[in-house]
Design a protein around this motif. Structure first.
Motif: not given
Length: 96
Positions: A61, A32-33, A35-38
């Motif tokens: 996602i 999750y971390e 993916l949130s920052r990409w």
């Protein structure tokens, strides 16, 4: 497919076709971390995913947090974030 009878967690068939090293790489990038920052190279992810990155990114996602939990469980990552395969590894893992 189902990851183990005890877990009953879904993983795409393509996940099971990846090598262990590729699974670890993909798992570490689809937390999750991350993916949130990409904050990773999507082309490297595409190679690691066997040229189906949208499948894994979409699963991560849309299936969050269950997708991350299924990836972690299939790799033997415990709630402590440690990979329990007889070697010492520290993978990023968030308990949801």
């Amino acid at each position: 497919e189902i990851v183990g009878a005890e877990g009953g967690l879904f993983v795409p068939r393509e996940w099971n076709e990846l090598s262990l090293a590729r699974k670890k790489y993909v798992y570490e990038r689809l937390t999750y971390e991350r993916l949130s920052r990409w904050d990773y190279d999507v082309l490297d992810l595409a190679v690691a995913c066997g040229d189906v990155p949208l499948l894994f990114v979409g699963w991560a996602i849309l299936g969050a947090p269950h997708a991350q939990n299924a990836m972690a469980r299939s790799l033997g990552v415990g709630p402590d974030g440690e990979l329990h395969d007889g070697r010492q590894h520290k993978l990023q893992h968030r308990q949801y």
